[in-house]
Write a protein that holds these residues in place. Structure first.
Motif, mmCIF file in Angstrom:
data_model
loop_
_atom_site.group_PDB
_atom_site.id
_atom_site.type_symbol
_atom_site.label_atom_id
_atom_site.label_comp_id
_atom_site.label_asym_id
_atom_site.label_seq_id
_atom_site.Cartn_x
_atom_site.Cartn_y
_atom_site.Cartn_z
ATOM 1 N N UNK A 31 0.818 -1.208 0.000
ATOM 2 C CA UNK A 31 0.000 0.000 0.000
ATOM 3 C C UNK A 31 0.850 1.256 0.000
ATOM 4 N N UNK A 32 1.210 1.731 -1.194
ATOM 5 C CA UNK A 32 2.081 2.895 -1.340
ATOM 6 C C UNK A 32 1.258 4.145 -1.642
ATOM 7 N N UNK A 33 0.279 4.407 -0.778
ATOM 8 C CA UNK A 33 -0.589 5.560 -0.958
ATOM 9 C C UNK A 33 -0.040 6.810 -0.297
ATOM 10 N N UNK A 34 -0.949 7.680 0.151
ATOM 11 C CA UNK A 34 -0.543 8.973 0.709
ATOM 12 C C UNK A 34 0.409 8.836 1.887
ATOM 13 N N UNK A 35 0.195 7.838 2.721
ATOM 14 C CA UNK A 35 1.073 7.626 3.873
ATOM 15 C C UNK A 35 2.137 6.574 3.579
ATOM 16 N N UNK A 36 1.741 5.512 2.902
ATOM 17 C CA UNK A 36 2.670 4.414 2.667
ATOM 18 C C UNK A 36 3.877 4.812 1.840
ATOM 19 N N UNK A 37 3.665 5.657 0.847
ATOM 20 C CA UNK A 37 4.776 6.062 -0.017
ATOM 21 C C UNK A 37 5.852 6.833 0.754
ATOM 22 N N UNK B 162 4.528 -4.596 6.366
ATOM 23 C CA UNK B 162 3.646 -3.486 6.709
ATOM 24 C C UNK B 162 2.464 -3.448 5.746
ATOM 25 N N UNK B 163 1.312 -3.071 6.257
ATOM 26 C CA UNK B 163 0.182 -2.733 5.393
ATOM 27 C C UNK B 163 -0.255 -1.311 5.708
ATOM 28 N N UNK B 164 -0.542 -0.559 4.657
ATOM 29 C CA UNK B 164 -1.038 0.811 4.773
ATOM 30 C C UNK B 164 -2.199 0.921 3.800
ATOM 31 N N UNK C 203 -11.475 -0.727 6.156
ATOM 32 C CA UNK C 203 -11.723 -2.112 6.556
ATOM 33 C C UNK C 203 -11.828 -3.032 5.346
ATOM 34 N N UNK C 204 -12.522 -2.571 4.320
ATOM 35 C CA UNK C 204 -12.744 -3.403 3.127
ATOM 36 C C UNK C 204 -11.420 -3.794 2.489
ATOM 37 N N UNK C 205 -10.521 -2.835 2.366
ATOM 38 C CA UNK C 205 -9.229 -3.113 1.751
ATOM 39 C C UNK C 205 -8.397 -4.050 2.626
ATOM 40 N N UNK C 206 -8.438 -3.857 3.941
ATOM 41 C CA UNK C 206 -7.693 -4.742 4.829
ATOM 42 C C UNK C 206 -8.232 -6.164 4.751
ATOM 43 N N UNK D 38 0.313 -3.420 10.950
ATOM 44 C CA UNK D 38 -0.798 -2.792 10.234
ATOM 45 C C UNK D 38 -0.913 -1.346 10.694
ATOM 46 N N UNK D 39 -0.701 -0.391 9.782
ATOM 47 C CA UNK D 39 -0.573 1.018 10.154
ATOM 48 C C UNK D 39 -1.820 1.855 9.900
#
Length: 305
Positions: A11-17, A64-66, A70-73, A94-95
């Motif tokens: 998950x390389x989104x707004x926080x993960x990246x 790590x997961x970002x 809930x649906x995505x997790x 899990x962050x």
């Protein structure tokens, strides 16, 4: 340091990246994946090894997961290949901000596979994630936390261990409830002052230099000086978190009057087309309800405190 640990990031989104690239800069061997190939390429340009699949990222020592909700997790951890790909004895961190309910389901699945599961939601926003000034609340096996701590210190300024179960989830929801309600109060307070003929900067000065001048008030007052509503955390994201907060409260047989009312505030903002605006857009909603237009930002020029 523990750079010998290999890290996987899903998950390389707004926080993960920004977090994953900060870990790469700190010297960690980290591989990342995302549904968006451009995100993988952007992370690779900053030292994160591209993982071709989620399963490839999940073979690391700490994974790590970002993820957004809930649906995505559930799709990744419970319905997807995550646990089948992780090795027994490794750690899942899990962050995200998710419900205690889905988190407990993930914990049960992780335990069945011999995987240590840490709930480690981060507090802060994407604008500061690259600076290392996030904080994180952590719950789960203490031994896993001790292993994770040096890694956490590479991307957070403070880490708080809270217990062995879902304590970190409730901590994050409690913090976000305070932020959401504070933003709603701040909007009404500013508009009340405008109705009393205070200049825009004057009311911001009053709030920041009074007993209510919390770090959040100072932070948001700075952007409000120029009425900057570009999103650091959007109204839609806040509405999602408030749904989690109200749900958690109801599951605990707790009345949530302030959370419920504040959720309606953000529902109104989304209905007005401001879902992607910053959560402090509560000010603009309060202005609209009060029949006020844009303030004169030059009204008290030359006499700012």
């Amino acid at each position: 340091m523990t750079e010998t640990l290999t890290l996987g990031w899903i998950g390389l989104g707004k926080m993960g990246l920004p977090i994953s690239t900060r870990l790469a800069a700190a010297g960690y061997d980290i591989a990342g994946t995302d549904r968006d190939q451009e995100r993988i390429s952007e992370a690779a340009a900053s030292g994160v090894k591209p993982a071709a699949t989620l399963a490839d990222a999940a073979t690391r020592d700490i994974v790590f997961t970002s993820l957004p909700d809930d649906k995505a997790l559930r799709a990744v951890a419970l319905d997807g290949p995550l646990f089948q790909s992780m090795r027994k004895g490794t750690i899942l961190v899990e962050t995200s901000t998710v419900s205690p309910g889905i988190s407990a389901e993930v914990a049960q699945a992780a335990d069945a596979r011999g995987i240590a599961y840490l709930r480690a939601p981060v507090s802060g926003n994407a604008a500061i994630a690259h600076t290392g000034n996030l904080t994180c609340f952590v719950s789960g096996p203490k031994a896993a936390f001790d292993t994770f701590l040096p890694v956490a210190q590479a991307f957070t300024r403070a880490q708080k261990y809270l217990g062995t179960a879902e304590e970190a989830r409730y901590a994050k929801l409690a913090v976000n409830l305070m932020i959401a309600v504070s933003a709603a109060m701040m909007g009404e307070s500013i508009v009340l002052a405008r109705k009393g003929n205070l200049a825009w900067q004057d009311i911001l000065d009053v709030l920041t230099n009074s007993a209510v001048g919390s770090p959040m008030v100072h932070y948001k007052a700075k952007s409000l000086e120029t009425r900057d509503f570009n999103s650091t955390f959007s109204c839609r994201q806040m509405a999602k978190d408030l749904d989690l907060i109200v749900g958690a409260g109801h599951a605990a047989d707790m009345a949530m009057p302030l959370a419920t009312l504040t959720r309606e505030v953000y529902g109104a903002l989304i209905g007005r087309g401001e879902g992607e605006a910053d959560f402090i857009s509560t000010v603009r909603l309060a202005e609209w309800l009060a029949g006020l237009g844009e303030p004169d930002l030059e009204q008290n020029e030359g006499r700012l405190a």
